[in-house]
Design an enzyme around this catalytic site. Structure first.
Site, PDB file in Angstrom:
ATOM      1  N   HIS A  22       0.922  -0.966   0.184  1.00  0.00           N
ATOM      2  CA  HIS A  22       0.053  -0.326   0.023  1.00  0.00           C
ATOM      3  C   HIS A  22       0.882   1.323  -0.022  1.00  0.00           C
ATOM      4  O   HIS A  22       0.431   2.664  -0.173  1.00  0.00           O
ATOM      5  CB  HIS A  22      -0.532   0.341   1.400  1.00  0.00           C
ATOM      6  CG  HIS A  22      -2.414   0.410   0.480  1.00  0.00           C
ATOM      7  ND1 HIS A  22      -2.927   0.147  -0.662  1.00  0.00           N
ATOM      8  CD2 HIS A  22      -3.245   0.383   1.684  1.00  0.00           C
ATOM      9  CE1 HIS A  22      -4.051   1.182  -0.460  1.00  0.00           C
ATOM     10  NE2 HIS A  22      -4.610   1.277   0.681  1.00  0.00           N
ATOM     11  N   ASN A  72      -6.740   6.570   3.739  1.00  0.00           N
ATOM     12  CA  ASN A  72      -8.055   6.718   3.640  1.00  0.00           C
ATOM     13  C   ASN A  72      -9.017   8.646   4.111  1.00  0.00           C
ATOM     14  O   ASN A  72      -9.929   8.928   3.610  1.00  0.00           O
ATOM     15  CB  ASN A  72      -8.975   5.408   4.469  1.00  0.00           C
ATOM     16  CG  ASN A  72      -9.172   4.537   4.108  1.00  0.00           C
ATOM     17  OD1 ASN A  72      -8.229   4.408   3.381  1.00  0.00           O
ATOM     18  ND2 ASN A  72      -9.573   3.268   4.512  1.00  0.00           N
ATOM     19  N   ASP A  97      -0.879   2.602  -4.850  1.00  0.00           N
ATOM     20  CA  ASP A  97      -0.562   0.947  -5.305  1.00  0.00           C
ATOM     21  C   ASP A  97      -1.463   0.832  -6.130  1.00  0.00           C
ATOM     22  O   ASP A  97      -2.774   1.283  -5.896  1.00  0.00           O
ATOM     23  CB  ASP A  97      -0.224   0.394  -4.730  1.00  0.00           C
ATOM     24  CG  ASP A  97      -1.444   0.794  -3.504  1.00  0.00           C
ATOM     25  OD1 ASP A  97      -2.053   1.961  -2.790  1.00  0.00           O
ATOM     26  OD2 ASP A  97      -2.487  -0.491  -3.149  1.00  0.00           O
ATOM     27  N   ASN A 118      -9.720   3.629  -1.805  1.00  0.00           N
ATOM     28  CA  ASN A 118      -9.882   4.663  -0.615  1.00  0.00           C
ATOM     29  C   ASN A 118      -9.176   6.108  -0.945  1.00  0.00           C
ATOM     30  O   ASN A 118      -9.686   7.544  -0.583  1.00  0.00           O
ATOM     31  CB  ASN A 118     -10.160   4.283   0.406  1.00  0.00           C
ATOM     32  CG  ASN A 118     -10.915   3.294   0.510  1.00  0.00           C
ATOM     33  OD1 ASN A 118     -12.112   3.017  -0.545  1.00  0.00           O
ATOM     34  ND2 ASN A 118     -11.654   2.324   1.104  1.00  0.00           N
TER      35      ASN A 118
END
Length: 195
Positions: A22, A72, A97, A118
């Site tokens: 991530h 997020n 990513d 997100n």
């Protein structure tokens, strides 16, 4: 005319997440800073770390950034930096990513949906538009039944690690080409099949 670009690498803060899939966007921003002998420092106007530099001497200004917030909630720091530096969304390059692209593959686009990402969703909401350039770094989907939400928070596997520095370098090249040569030229170089 010299323009300013904001290049944001998405990821999560803290040592727990540094080497995870991530955070590959932040790894790319680190590579762009390393190439310019820059160190990202705390920003006074946003919850982020930044380095002000140049694409190359005499060329466009780059503001390299990594949010200190979680993925997020990337939109707040990104929109605050864009406002502070007076950078329009079409010059905010988001490096992130991408599950739906195979590992060791890079794709570039402007606009479109968030594809379930997100961080991208929150940035589009905060900027008031999805029309910003993206450098999407392929991490692939997990094999078997592993939850994709767990997969992205895992470190790169042993089979991936030897190619990871090349992927990060190629993604940094893609950012530089997108800014210096335009989207189409960068796409033609990075979307072509590898020999």
């Amino acid at each position: 005319m010299v323009q300013s670009w904001l290049v944001v690498g998405l990821g999560n803060p803290g040592p727990r997440y540094e080497a995870t899939r991530h955070n590959v966007g932040q790894m790319v921003v680190d590579e762009l800073a390393r190439r310019r002998n820059e160190v990202l420092k705390a920003a006074t106007k946003a919850n982020a770390r930044v380095a002000e530099t140049w694409l190359r001497p005499g060329a466009d200004k780059l503001v390299l950034a990594k949010s200190n917030s979680f993925m997020n909630t990337s939109g707040g720091p990104v929109s605050a930096l864009a406002a502070y530096y007076g950078i329009a969304p079409e010059r905010v390059v988001v490096v992130h990513d991408e599950l739906d692209i195979p590992f060791d593959t890079i794709k570039l686009k402007v606009g479109g949906g968030h594809g379930g990402h997100n961080g991208v969703r929150d940035i589009a909401k905060a900027l008031g538009t999805a029309d910003f350039p993206r450098v999407r770094v392929g991490i692939g989907r997990p094999v078997g039944r592993q939850d994709p939400a767990d997969w992205v928070l895992d470190p790169f596997g042993a089979a991936e690690r030897p190619n990871l520095p090349i992927l990060i370098s190629d993604a940094a090249d893609a950012v530089e080409e997108l800014i210096g040569e335009g989207l189409l030229a960068a796409q033609q170089r990075h979307h072509a099949p590898r020999d």
